[in-house]
Design an enzyme around this catalytic site. Structure first.
Site, PDB file in Angstrom:
ATOM      1  N   HIS A 235       0.791  -1.277   0.056  1.00 41.89           N
ATOM      2  CA  HIS A 235       0.237   0.088  -0.014  1.00 41.89           C
ATOM      3  C   HIS A 235       0.823   1.219  -0.025  1.00 41.89           C
ATOM      4  O   HIS A 235       0.542   2.220  -0.705  1.00 41.89           O
ATOM      5  CB  HIS A 235      -0.932  -0.040   1.057  1.00 41.89           C
ATOM      6  CG  HIS A 235      -1.962   1.254   1.249  1.00 41.89           C
ATOM      7  ND1 HIS A 235      -3.040   1.206   0.466  1.00 41.89           N
ATOM      8  CD2 HIS A 235      -1.971   2.406   1.654  1.00 41.89           C
ATOM      9  CE1 HIS A 235      -3.618   2.223   0.414  1.00 41.89           C
ATOM     10  NE2 HIS A 235      -3.048   3.260   1.249  1.00 41.89           N
ATOM     11  N   HIS A 386     -10.807   1.118  -8.422  1.00 36.71           N
ATOM     12  CA  HIS A 386     -10.191   1.940  -7.494  1.00 36.71           C
ATOM     13  C   HIS A 386      -8.679   2.278  -7.920  1.00 36.71           C
ATOM     14  O   HIS A 386      -8.263   3.528  -8.062  1.00 36.71           O
ATOM     15  CB  HIS A 386     -10.343   1.673  -6.049  1.00 36.71           C
ATOM     16  CG  HIS A 386      -9.288   2.178  -5.291  1.00 36.71           C
ATOM     17  ND1 HIS A 386      -9.854   3.524  -4.673  1.00 36.71           N
ATOM     18  CD2 HIS A 386      -8.384   1.841  -4.593  1.00 36.71           C
ATOM     19  CE1 HIS A 386      -8.709   4.105  -3.879  1.00 36.71           C
ATOM     20  NE2 HIS A 386      -7.840   3.183  -3.903  1.00 36.71           N
ATOM     21  N   PHE A 387      -8.014   1.319  -8.086  1.00 44.33           N
ATOM     22  CA  PHE A 387      -6.501   1.532  -8.440  1.00 44.33           C
ATOM     23  C   PHE A 387      -6.639   1.821 -10.070  1.00 44.33           C
ATOM     24  O   PHE A 387      -5.394   2.806 -10.201  1.00 44.33           O
ATOM     25  CB  PHE A 387      -5.662   0.527  -8.236  1.00 44.33           C
ATOM     26  CG  PHE A 387      -5.552  -0.974  -8.554  1.00 44.33           C
ATOM     27  CD1 PHE A 387      -5.509  -0.929 -10.125  1.00 44.33           C
ATOM     28  CD2 PHE A 387      -5.920  -1.951  -8.029  1.00 44.33           C
ATOM     29  CE1 PHE A 387      -5.596  -2.024 -10.751  1.00 44.33           C
ATOM     30  CE2 PHE A 387      -6.260  -3.242  -8.442  1.00 44.33           C
ATOM     31  CZ  PHE A 387      -5.844  -3.176  -9.760  1.00 44.33           C
ATOM     32  N   ARG A 449     -12.272 -10.260  -9.428  1.00 43.68           N
ATOM     33  CA  ARG A 449     -11.040  -9.709 -10.358  1.00 43.68           C
ATOM     34  C   ARG A 449     -10.181 -10.810 -10.549  1.00 43.68           C
ATOM     35  O   ARG A 449     -10.320 -12.237  -9.714  1.00 43.68           O
ATOM     36  CB  ARG A 449     -10.385  -8.779  -9.363  1.00 43.68           C
ATOM     37  CG  ARG A 449     -10.011  -9.196  -7.897  1.00 43.68           C
ATOM     38  CD  ARG A 449      -9.101  -8.241  -7.032  1.00 43.68           C
ATOM     39  NE  ARG A 449      -8.109  -7.679  -7.858  1.00 43.68           N
ATOM     40  CZ  ARG A 449      -7.103  -6.964  -6.699  1.00 43.68           C
ATOM     41  NH1 ARG A 449      -7.327  -6.861  -5.503  1.00 43.68           N
ATOM     42  NH2 ARG A 449      -6.141  -6.440  -7.450  1.00 43.68           N
ATOM     43  N   ARG A 450      -8.932 -10.850 -11.183  1.00 44.46           N
ATOM     44  CA  ARG A 450      -8.003 -11.852 -11.128  1.00 44.46           C
ATOM     45  C   ARG A 450      -8.378 -13.113 -11.583  1.00 44.46           C
ATOM     46  O   ARG A 450      -7.948 -14.014 -11.425  1.00 44.46           O
ATOM     47  CB  ARG A 450      -7.301 -11.936  -9.769  1.00 44.46           C
ATOM     48  CG  ARG A 450      -6.420 -10.812  -9.346  1.00 44.46           C
ATOM     49  CD  ARG A 450      -6.026 -11.222  -7.962  1.00 44.46           C
ATOM     50  NE  ARG A 450      -5.098 -10.296  -7.497  1.00 44.46           N
ATOM     51  CZ  ARG A 450      -4.888 -10.248  -6.156  1.00 44.46           C
ATOM     52  NH1 ARG A 450      -5.473 -10.877  -5.053  1.00 44.46           N
ATOM     53  NH2 ARG A 450      -3.829  -9.166  -5.616  1.00 44.46           N
TER      54      ARG A 450
END
Length: 583
Positions: A235, A386-387, A449-450
């Site tokens: 992070h 978000h990222f 995700r992923r």
């Protein structure tokens, strides 16, 4: 007489230009792979087998989140230090050495990742040459030793870059013993100290656990320990990407707005707060890890909420600086001053739109940070959305916009086409709006995700509004628009490099201040004090959780063996049909 950066610091300009182009190459490859991912996952067009999706995912994450961002960062920071101190680096040979180390590390990592596309990857050092471990690399997935060696070289290269900046500052301080640290250099030094602290975790994980494990020197590792050490870094690295963005917003955006920075002291406070608060909160990425006590997770959540303060102070300071510039240009009224801003300038517009997207990212980040509501969106496409707002827009769009000013500065060549540049930053904003909106919405109804195959026969996701098909269409459309934007950016950069030398390059200066360093308490410049406090906060936040993890799972784990993501010949076909066989 022209006063571009290349005229003042010709030797340093060559290194910065090399770093920028390394960054652009990573951006080009990683961006193209992002399009492949989006089209494959949404089942629009499939260029690859689903088995190769994870190789693409790993390359996309590493090239964009690590290589693109940090190469551009070292370029900006070298510019900031030399410009604000008005002196070159102590020894450019040392500068070229850390740049070369970062390049070698990148090549090693890239080779191991892209070898995953080979049906029969060669065995070197007794292991297949691949590294399908995604961006968040930790046990039990295991990469080839070259992957870890490459990461070590890259990180050590960035450490040496920090040494280079400190050496330059120390030389300047000997000549100016009573002067305050210039704001750009202050920002660089505090960020470097923060980087040294936060990379300790990933360095420990790689050197003590993952690299010996991949070489067969140890039989097993503790997965929870390596995961926690990764997120100790994982992070904090987000803020390492953001710091050069903040540097641009603080010292360049007011200039392009036509005004001055609202407050030098407030900017220093913000960077001190990031040094203190950015590292002791990584456990908030591990809310669903049963091996970490709830109390430690609550502490991480509290630490995360404190980190809102420097972001809010930044929003206030930067917007106030923009308003000052707009009013200097004749803007009036409560909001009418917005029309006076230079929206036809691609450098200003790109940075301003990046800041707007970062504000939206702050709201979605608060959802990620809260323990209870995080359970709703954990490991869903919400997190990816978000990222993509943070590193994908706040960072990437600021860097691309800044490049339109920096490349002429370090080459002495005028930008090829400002209109194309303006269209490019607008397209990036539009494309990311489509993509991130759809990703956030899909996360709310649990889209994972992923994975190359997010949907299964016999099961239907139920969005509150719209359909899964509409959301996939937004993601695919956003990815295509972003790819067009990226192509326009790279075209502008390449054609600029073929332009002739120009005398019309803007002066290498940055914004003045309404409240200067003389108004800041001298204790803010005490880097030793703030670094010591930051280390103490990290010790408080991590000593007990790490001790508990080691006590329960052992330093090297309870006999857990590594797993490389290798596939049998028919595995790809199985993955392609998995949606039909799972009811």
């Amino acid at each position: 007489m022209r006063n571009a950066y290349v005229d003042q610091f010709p030797a340093e300009a060559k290194v910065i230009k090399a770093a920028f182009w390394s960054s652009f190459i990573a951006l080009a490859i990683g961006g193209l792979l992002g399009l492949v991912q989006a089209l494959h996952r949404t089942d629009v067009v499939r260029f690859i087998d689903s088995a190769d999706y994870y190789t693409v995912l790993t390359a996309h994450g590493v090239l964009l989140a690590i290589t693109f961002t940090i190469f551009f960062l070292v370029g900006i920071f070298t510019w900031a230090v030399t410009t604000s101190l008005e002196r070159g680096v102590v020894d450019t040979r040392f500068t070229w050495s850390w740049y070369a180390m970062m390049v070698v590390g990148t090549v090693l990592v890239g080779v191991t990742i892209f070898a995953g596309f080979l049906e029969d990857a060669p065995e070197i050092l007794g292991a297949p040459l691949n590294a399908d471990v995604l961006f968040t690399f930790y046990a039990p997935l295991q990469a080839h030793p070259f992957f870890y060696v490459g990461l070590v070289l890259f990180v050590v290269g960035s450490w040496l870059a920090g040494v280079d900046w400190f050496r330059t500052w120390w030389a300047w301080r000997d000549e100016n013993p009573d002067a305050r640290i210039p704001l750009p250099t202050f920002m660089v030094l505090t960020t470097t100290l923060f980087w040294y602290i936060c990379t300790f975790g990933v360095a420990l994980s790689i050197l003590v656990f993952l690299l010996p494990w991949s070489l067969g020197l140890v039989d097993s590792v503790n997965p929870l320990l390596t995961r926690t050490l990764f997120w100790y870094f994982g992070h904090a690295v987000v803020y390492f990407w953001l710091m050069p963005t903040y540097v641009m917003w603080y010292i360049m955006l007011p200039k392009f707005s036509g005004g001055k920075l609202f407050s030098d002291p407030l900017a220093r406070v913000v960077f001190v707060l990031f040094l203190l608060l950015s590292t002791p909160l990584g456990i908030h990425h591990q809310y669903l890890d049963p091996g970490i006590a709830e109390g430690y997770k609550f502490i991480a959540m509290t630490n995360t909420m404190f980190l809102l303060l420097p972001s809010l102070l930044t929003a206030f300071t930067v917007v106030a600086s923009m308003e000052h510039g707009a009013r200097q240009r004749g803007g009036e009224g409560y909001l009418g001053w917005l029309r006076a801003l230079p929206w036809r300038d691609p450098v200003f517009t790109g940075m301003a739109l990046a800041g707007l997207m970062f504000a939206a990212a702050g709201f979605s980040g608060m959802i990620n940070a809260g323990m209870n509501i995080n359970y709703l969106v954990h490991n869903t496409w919400w997190v990816v959305g978000h990222f993509h707002l943070t590193v994908g827009t706040a960072v990437a769009l600021t860097f691309m916009a800044a490049a339109y000013w920096f490349i002429p500065q370090v080459t002495g060549k005028a930008l090829w086409n400002r209109s194309v540049a303006l269209g490019q930053v607008l397209l990036w904003f539009i494309g990311m709006t489509f993509m991130s909106n759809a990703m956030h919405r899909s996360g709310l109804f649990g889209m994972p995700r992923r994975t190359a195959e997010p949907q299964y026969s016999g099961f239907e996701f139920e969005p509150a509004a719209g359909t899964v098909g509409e959301i996939n269409a937004q993601v695919a459309l956003g990815a295509v628009i972003l790819t067009v934007s990226l192509a326009l950016f790279l075209l502008n950069m390449v054609l600029t490099s073929f332009n002739g030398t120009s005398d019309a390059i803007p002066d290498n200066t940055y914004a003045g201040t309404l409240s200067g360093p003389e108004d800041a308490p001298e204790i803010l410049d005490n880097l030793t004090l703030w670094t010591a406090i930051a280390i103490v906060l990290v010790i408080f936040a991590y000593t007990l959780p790490l001790a508990s993890i080691v006590e329960n799972g052992g330093l090297f784990g309870p006999g857990i063996e590594g797993r490389q993501l290798t596939l049998a010949p028919d595995t790809a076909a199985v993955l392609e049909t998995v949606r039909e066989v799972i009811p």
